[in-house]
Motif scaffolding. Structure first.
Motif, PDB file in Angstrom:
ATOM      1  N   ILE A 122     -21.324  36.887  33.966  1.00  0.00           N
ATOM      2  CA  ILE A 122     -21.791  35.560  33.574  1.00  0.00           C
ATOM      3  C   ILE A 122     -21.834  35.425  32.053  1.00  0.00           C
ATOM      4  N   GLN A 123     -22.153  36.499  31.343  1.00  0.00           N
ATOM      5  CA  GLN A 123     -22.152  36.440  29.879  1.00  0.00           C
ATOM      6  C   GLN A 123     -20.733  36.218  29.355  1.00  0.00           C
ATOM      7  N   GLY A 124     -19.795  36.983  29.848  1.00  0.00           N
ATOM      8  CA  GLY A 124     -18.409  36.832  29.405  1.00  0.00           C
ATOM      9  C   GLY A 124     -17.816  35.496  29.809  1.00  0.00           C
ATOM     10  N   TRP A 125     -18.130  35.071  31.037  1.00  0.00           N
ATOM     11  CA  TRP A 125     -17.647  33.789  31.557  1.00  0.00           C
ATOM     12  C   TRP A 125     -18.148  32.649  30.681  1.00  0.00           C
ATOM     13  N   ALA A 126     -19.449  32.671  30.375  1.00  0.00           N
ATOM     14  CA  ALA A 126     -20.042  31.606  29.560  1.00  0.00           C
ATOM     15  C   ALA A 126     -19.409  31.569  28.167  1.00  0.00           C
TER      16      ALA A 126
ATOM     17  N   VAL B  26     -33.569  32.492  38.959  1.00  0.00           N
ATOM     18  CA  VAL B  26     -34.487  33.151  38.029  1.00  0.00           C
ATOM     19  C   VAL B  26     -33.677  33.747  36.890  1.00  0.00           C
ATOM     20  N   ASP B  27     -34.310  33.868  35.726  1.00  0.00           N
ATOM     21  CA  ASP B  27     -33.599  34.429  34.578  1.00  0.00           C
ATOM     22  C   ASP B  27     -33.285  35.901  34.829  1.00  0.00           C
ATOM     23  N   LEU B  28     -32.178  36.351  34.247  1.00  0.00           N
ATOM     24  CA  LEU B  28     -31.816  37.751  34.374  1.00  0.00           C
ATOM     25  C   LEU B  28     -32.717  38.578  33.466  1.00  0.00           C
ATOM     26  N   GLU B  29     -33.092  39.726  33.940  1.00  0.00           N
ATOM     27  CA  GLU B  29     -34.036  40.575  33.222  1.00  0.00           C
ATOM     28  C   GLU B  29     -33.551  40.867  31.803  1.00  0.00           C
ATOM     29  N   GLY B  30     -34.445  40.640  30.850  1.00  0.00           N
ATOM     30  CA  GLY B  30     -34.148  40.966  29.455  1.00  0.00           C
ATOM     31  C   GLY B  30     -33.222  39.998  28.747  1.00  0.00           C
ATOM     32  N   THR B  31     -32.952  38.819  29.322  1.00  0.00           N
ATOM     33  CA  THR B  31     -32.049  37.876  28.658  1.00  0.00           C
ATOM     34  C   THR B  31     -32.652  36.480  28.649  1.00  0.00           C
ATOM     35  N   ASP B  32     -32.124  35.669  27.766  1.00  0.00           N
ATOM     36  CA  ASP B  32     -32.429  34.238  27.767  1.00  0.00           C
ATOM     37  C   ASP B  32     -31.197  33.457  28.223  1.00  0.00           C
ATOM     38  N   LEU B  33     -30.218  34.185  28.733  1.00  0.00           N
ATOM     39  CA  LEU B  33     -28.933  33.581  29.076  1.00  0.00           C
ATOM     40  C   LEU B  33     -29.070  32.457  30.085  1.00  0.00           C
ATOM     41  N   ILE B  34     -29.798  32.678  31.143  1.00  0.00           N
ATOM     42  CA  ILE B  34     -29.894  31.667  32.194  1.00  0.00           C
ATOM     43  C   ILE B  34     -30.635  30.441  31.671  1.00  0.00           C
TER      44      ILE B  34
ATOM     45  N   HIS C 236     -24.145  25.755  41.176  1.00  0.00           N
ATOM     46  CA  HIS C 236     -23.882  26.839  42.131  1.00  0.00           C
ATOM     47  C   HIS C 236     -22.978  27.910  41.522  1.00  0.00           C
ATOM     48  N   ILE C 237     -22.029  27.511  40.688  1.00  0.00           N
ATOM     49  CA  ILE C 237     -21.161  28.510  40.046  1.00  0.00           C
ATOM     50  C   ILE C 237     -22.001  29.460  39.192  1.00  0.00           C
ATOM     51  N   ASP C 238     -22.994  28.912  38.489  1.00  0.00           N
ATOM     52  CA  ASP C 238     -23.872  29.753  37.667  1.00  0.00           C
ATOM     53  C   ASP C 238     -24.631  30.745  38.542  1.00  0.00           C
ATOM     54  N   ARG C 239     -25.183  30.252  39.637  1.00  0.00           N
ATOM     55  CA  ARG C 239     -25.987  31.114  40.506  1.00  0.00           C
ATOM     56  C   ARG C 239     -25.126  32.150  41.232  1.00  0.00           C
ATOM     57  N   MET C 240     -23.849  31.884  41.400  1.00  0.00           N
ATOM     58  CA  MET C 240     -22.963  32.899  41.973  1.00  0.00           C
ATOM     59  C   MET C 240     -22.656  33.974  40.930  1.00  0.00           C
ATOM     60  N   LEU C 241     -22.337  33.536  39.719  1.00  0.00           N
ATOM     61  CA  LEU C 241     -21.977  34.486  38.669  1.00  0.00           C
ATOM     62  C   LEU C 241     -23.166  35.340  38.224  1.00  0.00           C
ATOM     63  N   MET C 242     -24.380  34.877  38.496  1.00  0.00           N
ATOM     64  CA  MET C 242     -25.578  35.637  38.130  1.00  0.00           C
ATOM     65  C   MET C 242     -25.659  36.983  38.854  1.00  0.00           C
TER      66      MET C 242
END
Length: 180
Positions: free
Chosen positions: A43-47, A10-18, A31-37
């Motif tokens: 996840i923002q810095g990683w991306a 699910v998207d993180l609250e208040g963001t369009d990042l996911i 899976h890496i995305d869902r772990m960093l979430m």
């Protein structure tokens, strides 16, 4: 199973990042995305950071992907080996070169499979994965082979970044996605 459960898709609250990451990945999260979430700042810095390392450097794409494969093979990070096969092949690498990652010492010395610049990239990636500091001879060989200080610095930073990626993936036991 991962050592910490993956975050819900699910998207993180208040963001369009996911949603942005999902679009970049063709509609699915890895899976890496869902772990960093589990951490929005992470996840923002990683991306942002890894996006720049993968897409914005002047370093030749084949050398970039080769270094990532060497780091992944050295650290036994099957997840990254799996996910970087296609980009490596798309950047001009061969299946034989990819297969050579199972024996890096032999690959580093193979004049049949790898040209001098590729061997310098392999050697630097091996040294920086095994030790916190490459020898001067190793760094200078990569610098000369790459032909610019910028590409040498970018290669060192990329190798460091993907050692971080490997350690996160291996420690959290992030698994390759099931394609069913």
């Amino acid at each position: 199973m991962p050592r910490i459960p993956y975050h819900a898709d699910v998207d993180l609250e208040g963001t369009d990042l996911i949603q942005t990451i999902r679009q970049k990945r063709g509609g699915k999260l890895l899976h890496i995305d869902r772990m960093l979430m589990h951490s929005q700042p992470l996840i923002q810095g990683w991306a942002a950071f890894l996006g720049a390392v993968r897409n914005d450097l002047q370093l030749n794409a084949k050398y970039r992907e080769l270094a990532i494969l060497v780091v992944s093979a050295r650290n036994q990070t099957g997840y990254e080996l799996h996910h970087h096969l296609k980009p490596f092949l798309a950047a001009g690498g061969t299946q034989s070169q990819y297969d050579a990652m199972t024996n890096l010492e032999q690959a580093r010395d193979s004049r049949v499979l790898f040209d001098p610049t590729e061997r310098a990239v392999i050697n630097l990636a091996m040294e920086l994965t095994d030790s916190p500091n490459a020898t001067d001879d190793c760094l200078q060989a990569a610098r000369v082979a790459l032909g610019s200080d910028q590409q040498a610095v970018e290669l060192v930073a990329l190798i460091g970044a993907y050692n971080m990626v490997s350690r996160v993936i291996n420690t959290l036991d992030i698994q390759v996605e099931d394609n069913r």
